[in-house]
Motif scaffolding. Structure first.
Motif, PDB file in Angstrom:
ATOM      1  N   SER A  99       8.431  -6.754 -15.329  1.00 20.61           N
ATOM      2  CA  SER A  99       9.245  -6.752 -14.167  1.00 20.61           C
ATOM      3  C   SER A  99       8.666  -6.695 -12.768  1.00 20.61           C
ATOM      4  O   SER A  99       7.902  -5.779 -12.539  1.00 20.61           O
ATOM      5  CB  SER A  99      10.302  -5.693 -14.261  1.00 20.61           C
ATOM      6  N   LEU A 100       8.961  -7.698 -11.940  1.00 15.12           N
ATOM      7  CA  LEU A 100       8.634  -7.839 -10.596  1.00 15.12           C
ATOM      8  C   LEU A 100       8.798  -6.279  -9.804  1.00 15.12           C
ATOM      9  O   LEU A 100       8.223  -6.020  -9.051  1.00 15.12           O
ATOM     10  CB  LEU A 100       8.799  -9.194  -9.892  1.00 15.12           C
ATOM     11  N   SER A 101      10.265  -6.090  -9.838  1.00 10.81           N
ATOM     12  CA  SER A 101      10.524  -5.024  -8.869  1.00 10.81           C
ATOM     13  C   SER A 101       9.840  -3.675  -9.686  1.00 10.81           C
ATOM     14  O   SER A 101       9.756  -2.964  -8.691  1.00 10.81           O
ATOM     15  CB  SER A 101      12.262  -4.912  -9.064  1.00 10.81           C
ATOM     16  N   ASP A 102       9.860  -3.789 -10.740  1.00  8.40           N
ATOM     17  CA  ASP A 102       9.005  -2.398 -11.374  1.00  8.40           C
ATOM     18  C   ASP A 102       7.686  -2.404 -10.988  1.00  8.40           C
ATOM     19  O   ASP A 102       7.020  -1.420 -10.473  1.00  8.40           O
ATOM     20  CB  ASP A 102       9.442  -2.271 -12.982  1.00  8.40           C
ATOM     21  N   TYR A 103       6.964  -3.514 -10.752  1.00 10.59           N
ATOM     22  CA  TYR A 103       5.517  -3.449 -10.424  1.00 10.59           C
ATOM     23  C   TYR A 103       5.525  -3.213  -8.782  1.00 10.59           C
ATOM     24  O   TYR A 103       4.663  -2.540  -8.526  1.00 10.59           O
ATOM     25  CB  TYR A 103       5.145  -5.204 -10.621  1.00 10.59           C
ATOM     26  N   GLN A 104       6.247  -3.648  -8.075  1.00  8.57           N
ATOM     27  CA  GLN A 104       6.422  -3.541  -6.705  1.00  8.57           C
ATOM     28  C   GLN A 104       6.693  -1.889  -6.349  1.00  8.57           C
ATOM     29  O   GLN A 104       6.164  -1.441  -5.503  1.00  8.57           O
ATOM     30  CB  GLN A 104       7.530  -4.361  -5.944  1.00  8.57           C
ATOM     31  N   ALA A 105       7.459  -1.457  -7.058  1.00  2.15           N
ATOM     32  CA  ALA A 105       7.934   0.034  -7.004  1.00  2.15           C
ATOM     33  C   ALA A 105       6.933   0.876  -7.496  1.00  2.15           C
ATOM     34  O   ALA A 105       6.482   1.981  -6.769  1.00  2.15           O
ATOM     35  CB  ALA A 105       8.900   0.307  -7.899  1.00  2.15           C
ATOM     36  N   ALA A 106       5.875   0.536  -8.432  1.00  2.04           N
ATOM     37  CA  ALA A 106       4.852   1.383  -8.999  1.00  2.04           C
ATOM     38  C   ALA A 106       3.452   0.947  -7.985  1.00  2.04           C
ATOM     39  O   ALA A 106       2.904   2.039  -7.652  1.00  2.04           O
ATOM     40  CB  ALA A 106       4.504   0.737 -10.351  1.00  2.04           C
ATOM     41  N   ILE A 107       3.382   0.120  -7.351  1.00  6.82           N
ATOM     42  CA  ILE A 107       2.415  -0.082  -6.377  1.00  6.82           C
ATOM     43  C   ILE A 107       2.559   0.315  -4.867  1.00  6.82           C
ATOM     44  O   ILE A 107       1.503   0.933  -4.249  1.00  6.82           O
ATOM     45  CB  ILE A 107       1.899  -1.736  -6.273  1.00  6.82           C
ATOM     46  N   ALA A 108       3.794   0.353  -4.721  1.00  8.36           N
ATOM     47  CA  ALA A 108       3.951   0.975  -3.223  1.00  8.36           C
ATOM     48  C   ALA A 108       3.513   2.111  -2.928  1.00  8.36           C
ATOM     49  O   ALA A 108       2.796   2.199  -1.894  1.00  8.36           O
ATOM     50  CB  ALA A 108       5.442   0.642  -2.899  1.00  8.36           C
ATOM     51  N   PRO A 109       3.868   3.065  -3.491  1.00 10.58           N
ATOM     52  CA  PRO A 109       3.320   4.455  -3.242  1.00 10.58           C
ATOM     53  C   PRO A 109       1.676   4.532  -3.430  1.00 10.58           C
ATOM     54  O   PRO A 109       1.230   5.711  -3.028  1.00 10.58           O
ATOM     55  CB  PRO A 109       3.924   5.340  -4.279  1.00 10.58           C
ATOM     56  N   ASN A 110       1.132   3.651  -4.152  1.00  6.99           N
ATOM     57  CA  ASN A 110      -0.299   3.703  -4.292  1.00  6.99           C
ATOM     58  C   ASN A 110      -0.918   2.762  -3.520  1.00  6.99           C
ATOM     59  O   ASN A 110      -2.324   2.683  -3.933  1.00  6.99           O
ATOM     60  CB  ASN A 110      -0.533   3.536  -5.801  1.00  6.99           C
ATOM     61  N   ARG A 111      -0.470   1.869  -2.764  1.00  9.64           N
ATOM     62  CA  ARG A 111      -1.127   0.864  -2.165  1.00  9.64           C
ATOM     63  C   ARG A 111      -2.144   1.512  -1.140  1.00  9.64           C
ATOM     64  O   ARG A 111      -3.529   0.836  -1.232  1.00  9.64           O
ATOM     65  CB  ARG A 111      -0.027   0.255  -0.883  1.00  9.64           C
ATOM     66  N   ASP A 112      -2.285   2.547  -0.773  1.00  5.28           N
ATOM     67  CA  ASP A 112      -3.282   3.123   0.081  1.00  5.28           C
ATOM     68  C   ASP A 112      -4.589   3.662  -0.923  1.00  5.28           C
ATOM     69  O   ASP A 112      -5.667   3.199  -0.458  1.00  5.28           O
ATOM     70  CB  ASP A 112      -2.875   4.276   1.013  1.00  5.28           C
ATOM     71  N   ALA A 113      -4.159   4.118  -1.867  1.00  2.00           N
ATOM     72  CA  ALA A 113      -5.322   4.314  -2.950  1.00  2.00           C
ATOM     73  C   ALA A 113      -6.023   3.171  -3.358  1.00  2.00           C
ATOM     74  O   ALA A 113      -7.299   2.952  -3.606  1.00  2.00           O
ATOM     75  CB  ALA A 113      -4.796   5.153  -3.943  1.00  2.00           C
ATOM     76  N   ILE A 114      -5.217   2.072  -3.626  1.00  2.00           N
ATOM     77  CA  ILE A 114      -5.969   0.966  -4.062  1.00  2.00           C
ATOM     78  C   ILE A 114      -6.729   0.463  -3.153  1.00  2.00           C
ATOM     79  O   ILE A 114      -7.931  -0.407  -3.351  1.00  2.00           O
ATOM     80  CB  ILE A 114      -4.568  -0.127  -4.483  1.00  2.00           C
TER      81      ILE A 114
END
Length: 135
Positions: A99-114
């Motif tokens: 799921s693209l929406s689940d991917y985006q939801a998982a990445i958003a709060p971790n974007r800075d760490a990535i």
């Protein structure tokens, strides 16, 4: 004489069924998946630490994706498809998710760490392509 002809024929049938079934299963599993390709363009003076990317960065991001992640791959660029042309990408990381929406939801709060992890393995700004697997 008949036995000599029968054995290769049976082996051919067994291999056809085994490999044909494997190919069908792979095709049906991947169709409709979302593919997130993170491509690191080659440029003079750019660096990429493949060992770190493979053992630390990609597993970290994969962990953020949880059960939405089907699989991920890592590719190391070797050459251009055109002789005597520069390598287009040093590396490509790919996530296959349901799921693209689940991917985006998982990445958003971790974007800075990535993003904060980038200097540990590269000085390249990646190009990201999100696509749907059609076959």
């Amino acid at each position: 004489m008949k036995f000599n002809l029968l054995v290769p024929f049976l082996l051919l049938i067994i291999c056809s069924v085994a490999f044909g079934q494997e190919k069908r299963n792979t095709a049906t599993v991947e169709k409709g998946l979302i593919k997130v390709s993170i491509m690191y363009p080659y440029a003079e003076g750019k660096t990429f630490n493949m060992e770190y990317y493979e053992t630390r960065h990609m597993p970290m991001v994969a962990g953020f994706l949880g059960t939405n992640l089907v699989k991920y791959t890592i590719e190391k660029g070797l050459s251009s498809g055109i002789p005597n042309q520069p390598l287009p990408f040093m590396a490509i990381g790919t996530f296959y998710v349901k799921s693209l929406s689940d991917y985006q939801a998982a990445i958003a709060p971790n974007r800075d760490a990535i993003r904060a992890d980038f200097p540990n393995y590269t000085n390249i700004s990646p190009v990201i392509l999100v696509s749907e697997v059609v076959k």
